[in-house]
Design a protein around this motif. Sequence first.
Motif, PDB file in Angstrom:
ATOM      1  N   UNK A  30       9.639   0.035  -4.793  1.00  0.00           N
ATOM      2  CA  UNK A  30       9.119   0.624  -3.562  1.00  0.00           C
ATOM      3  C   UNK A  30       7.788  -0.046  -3.242  1.00  0.00           C
ATOM      4  N   UNK A  31       7.715  -0.691  -2.086  1.00  0.00           N
ATOM      5  CA  UNK A  31       6.476  -1.313  -1.641  1.00  0.00           C
ATOM      6  C   UNK A  31       5.646  -0.265  -0.896  1.00  0.00           C
ATOM      7  N   UNK A  32       4.413  -0.091  -1.321  1.00  0.00           N
ATOM      8  CA  UNK A  32       3.521   0.923  -0.760  1.00  0.00           C
ATOM      9  C   UNK A  32       2.683   0.280   0.336  1.00  0.00           C
ATOM     10  N   UNK A  33       3.185   0.350   1.546  1.00  0.00           N
ATOM     11  CA  UNK A  33       2.561  -0.342   2.668  1.00  0.00           C
ATOM     12  C   UNK A  33       1.146   0.157   2.928  1.00  0.00           C
ATOM     13  N   UNK A  34       0.206  -0.774   3.008  1.00  0.00           N
ATOM     14  CA  UNK A  34      -1.167  -0.428   3.349  1.00  0.00           C
ATOM     15  C   UNK A  34      -2.022   0.032   2.193  1.00  0.00           C
ATOM     16  N   UNK A  35      -1.437   0.210   1.003  1.00  0.00           N
ATOM     17  CA  UNK A  35      -2.199   0.675  -0.160  1.00  0.00           C
ATOM     18  C   UNK A  35      -2.765  -0.507  -0.941  1.00  0.00           C
ATOM     19  N   UNK A  36      -3.845  -0.258  -1.677  1.00  0.00           N
ATOM     20  CA  UNK A  36      -4.412  -1.275  -2.550  1.00  0.00           C
ATOM     21  C   UNK A  36      -4.047  -0.973  -3.995  1.00  0.00           C
ATOM     22  N   UNK A  37      -3.968  -2.018  -4.799  1.00  0.00           N
ATOM     23  CA  UNK A  37      -3.679  -1.803  -6.221  1.00  0.00           C
ATOM     24  C   UNK A  37      -4.810  -1.041  -6.896  1.00  0.00           C
ATOM     25  N   UNK A  38      -6.046  -1.217  -6.406  1.00  0.00           N
ATOM     26  CA  UNK A  38      -7.184  -0.504  -6.999  1.00  0.00           C
ATOM     27  C   UNK A  38      -7.040   1.003  -6.815  1.00  0.00           C
ATOM     28  N   UNK A  39      -6.672   1.431  -5.600  1.00  0.00           N
ATOM     29  CA  UNK A  39      -6.485   2.868  -5.365  1.00  0.00           C
ATOM     30  C   UNK A  39      -5.413   3.433  -6.278  1.00  0.00           C
TER      31      UNK A  39
END
Length: 332
Positions: free
Chosen positions: A84-93
């Motif tokens: 699942x690609x989490x559109x607009x999210x950053x890996x840091x968050x």
Amino acid sequence: MSDDDAERPLKRHKPQHEHQETNVTEIERSPDFWFDDGNIVLQAGPTQFRVAKSMLSRHSSVFRDMFSLPNPTSESTVEGCPVVVLAGDTNTDWKHLLAVMYPAICYDLTKPNIMTVISVLRLSKKYDLPAFRKESIRRLRGDLPSKLEDFRKLPVAGWLYLGEVSDVQLSRTIALAKELCLWSILPAAFYGLIESIFNHDGSYRPVGLSLADEISLLKGYARLTRLNTEAPNRAWLEAESPCVPCDDCLFRTLCRSRCASLRSTLQAQQAGPGAVFSGWDENWSDEFCGPCIKAAKEAYNDKQLEIWKQLPSFFGLPDWEELRKMDLDAGE
């Protein structure tokens, strides 16, 4: 984030063959959150996380609804797990959020960094994680309160609910408060930033605020600087209408003399704008009789409360009551 993004926060990974699942030059696997028994792979930016659907479903209605739907037959997988690609999210968050979901230490009592709280709050709103959102807001409000009595409970140095906070982190908190509608923490965040970045000589170090927020900060600094020369000490030390000596003073000549001496001392000091809400200095109590100390403290506290009520306006914000009504959880 647009309304469309809010309604479609998740994207299925584009179909691809199993041997094309990982491109080592572009995609990395999280070293901390890649569990062999995980059954879903989340991709935020260049990082993939292999975790359990049950853990996500337990906390998030968005994921719970998603996982209740059948998987597309053409869905891409990694090691048999749907991606699942989490559109607009950053890996840091997501690293911050998963660190909260999967704590490494039992009974960890350390205070979270404010950036962790910001990440968790941002994602908890997007994916509906009410428990995480509530706790994040509680901590932010605890250290950036909207009531003076709560502000007075904060330690002189440090925070009650958060770890060390820097200028840059406070700047990001101001941006987050506007992004996620946590308006009531803004005045205290601006005030904390003023305390942090302005030296006693009035020098200023830019901290990466937006232009609009920097203008608000400088306007608030100017207001607080003017007030610091007048109040709250002026409320009880003013020569024209002093409350010391008070009506019940036991040693009027002595208290009047000490009041004049202390007035000269404080006027000579160059305190920064952050001193407006400093606590009563108990050394001042040594100068006066009991009734005068009581009267002076009441005048001092009343003046601070008057200034606190005005604090939002210093930064071009609505009053405290309106800010609390504007908060995202105001109706909860």
